[in-house]
Motif scaffolding. Sequence first.
Motif, PDB file in Angstrom:
ATOM      1  N   SER A 286       0.887  -1.292  -0.086  1.00 37.64           N
ATOM      2  CA  SER A 286       0.071   0.007   0.031  1.00 37.64           C
ATOM      3  C   SER A 286       0.916   1.321  -0.017  1.00 37.64           C
ATOM      4  N   VAL A 287       2.068   1.324   0.751  1.00 40.22           N
ATOM      5  CA  VAL A 287       3.013   2.409   0.484  1.00 40.22           C
ATOM      6  C   VAL A 287       3.524   2.680  -0.712  1.00 40.22           C
ATOM      7  N   ILE A 288       3.940   1.715  -1.357  1.00 39.51           N
ATOM      8  CA  ILE A 288       4.408   1.576  -2.690  1.00 39.51           C
ATOM      9  C   ILE A 288       3.258   2.258  -3.622  1.00 39.51           C
ATOM     10  N   TYR A 289       2.271   1.627  -3.534  1.00 41.32           N
ATOM     11  CA  TYR A 289       1.211   2.240  -4.324  1.00 41.32           C
ATOM     12  C   TYR A 289       0.891   3.703  -4.097  1.00 41.32           C
ATOM     13  N   LYS A 290       0.699   4.120  -2.897  1.00 36.48           N
ATOM     14  CA  LYS A 290       0.521   5.475  -2.532  1.00 36.48           C
ATOM     15  C   LYS A 290       1.598   6.389  -3.127  1.00 36.48           C
ATOM     16  N   ARG A 291       2.949   5.951  -2.917  1.00 37.47           N
ATOM     17  CA  ARG A 291       3.986   6.863  -3.547  1.00 37.47           C
ATOM     18  C   ARG A 291       3.750   7.002  -5.181  1.00 37.47           C
ATOM     19  N   ALA A 292       3.624   5.940  -5.845  1.00 41.64           N
ATOM     20  CA  ALA A 292       3.380   5.912  -7.384  1.00 41.64           C
ATOM     21  C   ALA A 292       2.183   6.694  -7.662  1.00 41.64           C
ATOM     22  N   ARG A 293       0.988   6.650  -7.094  1.00 36.85           N
ATOM     23  CA  ARG A 293      -0.140   7.401  -7.214  1.00 36.85           C
ATOM     24  C   ARG A 293       0.257   8.850  -6.946  1.00 36.85           C
ATOM     25  N   HIS A 294       0.936   9.441  -6.202  1.00 38.49           N
ATOM     26  CA  HIS A 294       1.124  10.723  -6.065  1.00 38.49           C
ATOM     27  C   HIS A 294       2.057  11.122  -7.301  1.00 38.49           C
ATOM     28  N   ALA A 295       3.009  10.397  -7.601  1.00 41.12           N
ATOM     29  CA  ALA A 295       4.228  10.795  -8.679  1.00 41.12           C
ATOM     30  C   ALA A 295       3.228  10.921  -9.925  1.00 41.12           C
ATOM     31  N   ILE A 296       2.494  10.015 -10.150  1.00 42.85           N
ATOM     32  CA  ILE A 296       1.804   9.957 -11.530  1.00 42.85           C
ATOM     33  C   ILE A 296       0.834  10.994 -11.645  1.00 42.85           C
ATOM     34  N   THR A 297      -0.007  11.207 -10.724  1.00 37.07           N
ATOM     35  CA  THR A 297      -0.620  12.457 -10.781  1.00 37.07           C
ATOM     36  C   THR A 297      -0.277  13.791 -10.712  1.00 37.07           C
ATOM     37  N   GLU A 298       0.564  13.929  -9.981  1.00 40.06           N
ATOM     38  CA  GLU A 298       1.486  15.124  -9.899  1.00 40.06           C
ATOM     39  C   GLU A 298       2.048  15.700 -11.238  1.00 40.06           C
ATOM     40  N   ILE A 299       2.606  14.563 -11.757  1.00 41.37           N
ATOM     41  CA  ILE A 299       3.128  14.887 -13.055  1.00 41.37           C
ATOM     42  C   ILE A 299       1.879  15.389 -14.296  1.00 41.37           C
ATOM     43  N   LYS A 300       0.704  14.815 -14.144  1.00 36.22           N
ATOM     44  CA  LYS A 300      -0.282  15.364 -15.001  1.00 36.22           C
ATOM     45  C   LYS A 300      -0.844  16.799 -14.216  1.00 36.22           C
ATOM     46  N   ARG A 301      -0.913  16.996 -12.994  1.00 38.40           N
ATOM     47  CA  ARG A 301      -1.152  18.136 -12.435  1.00 38.40           C
ATOM     48  C   ARG A 301      -0.112  19.382 -12.926  1.00 38.40           C
ATOM     49  N   THR A 302       1.028  18.951 -13.224  1.00 37.03           N
ATOM     50  CA  THR A 302       1.982  20.012 -13.414  1.00 37.03           C
ATOM     51  C   THR A 302       1.720  20.486 -14.955  1.00 37.03           C
ATOM     52  N   GLU A 303       1.576  19.560 -15.814  1.00 37.87           N
ATOM     53  CA  GLU A 303       1.292  19.879 -17.278  1.00 37.87           C
ATOM     54  C   GLU A 303       0.032  20.776 -17.268  1.00 37.87           C
ATOM     55  N   ALA A 304      -1.097  20.275 -16.596  1.00 39.37           N
ATOM     56  CA  ALA A 304      -2.008  21.128 -16.543  1.00 39.37           C
ATOM     57  C   ALA A 304      -1.991  22.572 -15.924  1.00 39.37           C
ATOM     58  N   GLY A 305      -1.320  22.435 -14.857  1.00 44.66           N
ATOM     59  CA  GLY A 305      -0.893  23.941 -14.253  1.00 44.66           C
ATOM     60  C   GLY A 305      -0.175  24.894 -15.233  1.00 44.66           C
ATOM     61  N   ALA A 306       0.512  24.307 -15.894  1.00 45.99           N
ATOM     62  CA  ALA A 306       1.371  25.089 -16.810  1.00 45.99           C
ATOM     63  C   ALA A 306       0.442  25.827 -18.024  1.00 45.99           C
ATOM     64  N   LYS A 307      -0.622  24.759 -18.549  1.00 43.83           N
ATOM     65  CA  LYS A 307      -1.441  25.337 -19.263  1.00 43.83           C
ATOM     66  C   LYS A 307      -2.508  26.243 -18.819  1.00 43.83           C
ATOM     67  N   ALA A 308      -2.901  26.372 -17.354  1.00 45.39           N
ATOM     68  CA  ALA A 308      -3.596  27.073 -16.693  1.00 45.39           C
ATOM     69  C   ALA A 308      -3.025  28.443 -16.748  1.00 45.39           C
ATOM     70  N   LEU A 309      -1.678  28.464 -16.243  1.00 42.43           N
ATOM     71  CA  LEU A 309      -1.234  29.925 -16.300  1.00 42.43           C
ATOM     72  C   LEU A 309      -1.015  30.496 -17.455  1.00 42.43           C
ATOM     73  N   ILE A 310      -0.594  29.482 -18.654  1.00 45.78           N
ATOM     74  CA  ILE A 310      -0.744  30.500 -19.804  1.00 45.78           C
ATOM     75  C   ILE A 310      -1.940  30.952 -20.325  1.00 45.78           C
ATOM     76  N   ASN A 311      -3.061  30.295 -19.927  1.00 42.31           N
ATOM     77  CA  ASN A 311      -4.407  30.836 -20.114  1.00 42.31           C
ATOM     78  C   ASN A 311      -4.990  31.809 -19.025  1.00 42.31           C
ATOM     79  N   ASN A 312      -4.051  32.399 -18.118  1.00 43.85           N
ATOM     80  CA  ASN A 312      -4.276  33.364 -17.192  1.00 43.85           C
ATOM     81  C   ASN A 312      -5.480  32.582 -16.320  1.00 43.85           C
ATOM     82  N   ASP A 313      -5.525  31.400 -16.141  1.00 41.44           N
ATOM     83  CA  ASP A 313      -6.698  30.459 -15.244  1.00 41.44           C
ATOM     84  C   ASP A 313      -5.933  30.500 -13.921  1.00 41.44           C
TER      85      ASP A 313
END
Length: 409
Positions: A286-313
């Motif tokens: 369960s620990v390894i699963y949670k660590r992986a879930r953070h990393a995978i979702t955080e990478i997606k969040r970061t790409e989305a965050g850059a797009k949001a700033l480009i759009n001034n959102d």
Amino acid sequence: MASEKTTTLKEFKDNLLESYRKEFPNDEPTICAFAPGRVNLIGEHVDYNDGFVFPMAIPLGTMILGKALDNSTNNNKCYIQTLSNDVDEPKSIEVDLTKEISRFESPKWANYVVGVLALFLERTKPEKRQSFRIIIATSVPIGGGLSSSASVEVAMCTFLELLYQYSSMNFQPLSKVNKALLCCKAEQTYAQVPCGIMDQYTACIAEADHALLIDCRNNTSQSIPMKNKDVCVLVVNSNVKHELVAGTYAQRVQHCQEAANILGHKKLREVSSIEELEKARDKMSSVIYKRARHAITEIKRTEAGAKALINNDYNEFGRLMYDSHESLRDDFEVSCEELDQLVELARSVDGVYGSRMTGGGFGGCTVTLVKKSSVEKCIDTIKKGYKGTASFYEFEPSNGTCSVNLKKD
């Protein structure tokens, strides 16, 4: 309730010159180098997973002041002194250039400097090794998650480039990316912190009024404008200290690599979706699963965050910041009570778009995106509600490393 005053580059230089002259009367330095710290807006603990990170350089940083010495009169020795009160003793060391440069067992701070020196000499292979004297000062809070270590490393590398440019006709400076890679390797091998490339890369390549979307798989980046003066990046230091070498950081790196191995990938960046992780959930703890879930979702969040700033959102970027903090708190388990409290206090203020812990965790700082008109209210709310004593910094995106002119202004 005001934030901390940020020292200008000129003030920093003048103060360091005064310290140098007190330490070495009748002697004048000839070289001055500066490198900034950084704050990561989103994309935490994913650089060593080959993910995307989204930092910006800050006005706080490290300055190194010094000069070349005559090798024949000082036996090829380098003299290195730090003015920081927050590092271990002794505050000065010597390095013999005629011998192999090894890591120091003590003081620990020395490894961030001599590691760069050793790898720089190994990489550039100068015709002759040049001895020098330097003093080092930093305005970055040590242990605050604002990358004091990388600012020291990159400032040192910039100083060495200037030193050898002056002393050798044939010296070729490093590219910015190779400079960042060298400094990152120095931290990994000499300071023995298994860091990713983000901090050193930002210190080398950042531009004023821009954040950097860095692809840590291929060390490329995109500068994203951050020129809206009605929006402020507020960094709040919890003043709770942490030491990455203590093992918690290295453990998280190991957990992520274990997850990647189970999934059949070199790094977690290669995982195509959260569904791919879910299918392999029964193959990992369960620990390894949670660590992986953070990393995978955080990478997606970061790409989305850059797009949001480009759009001034800013509302969308703020939502992603809160999601990031919750993932770091619950899945990666690197937050702490103080950081959680700072985020919740910021969330309660009208005009705050988003807030999250930033840096390695277990203390350090939060980063908050807030309307300029609401900064004072945010600071006041945190000051009244936080159980500790916080420090506040309003930052605008700053430039990367540079030489500093020592001529009188």
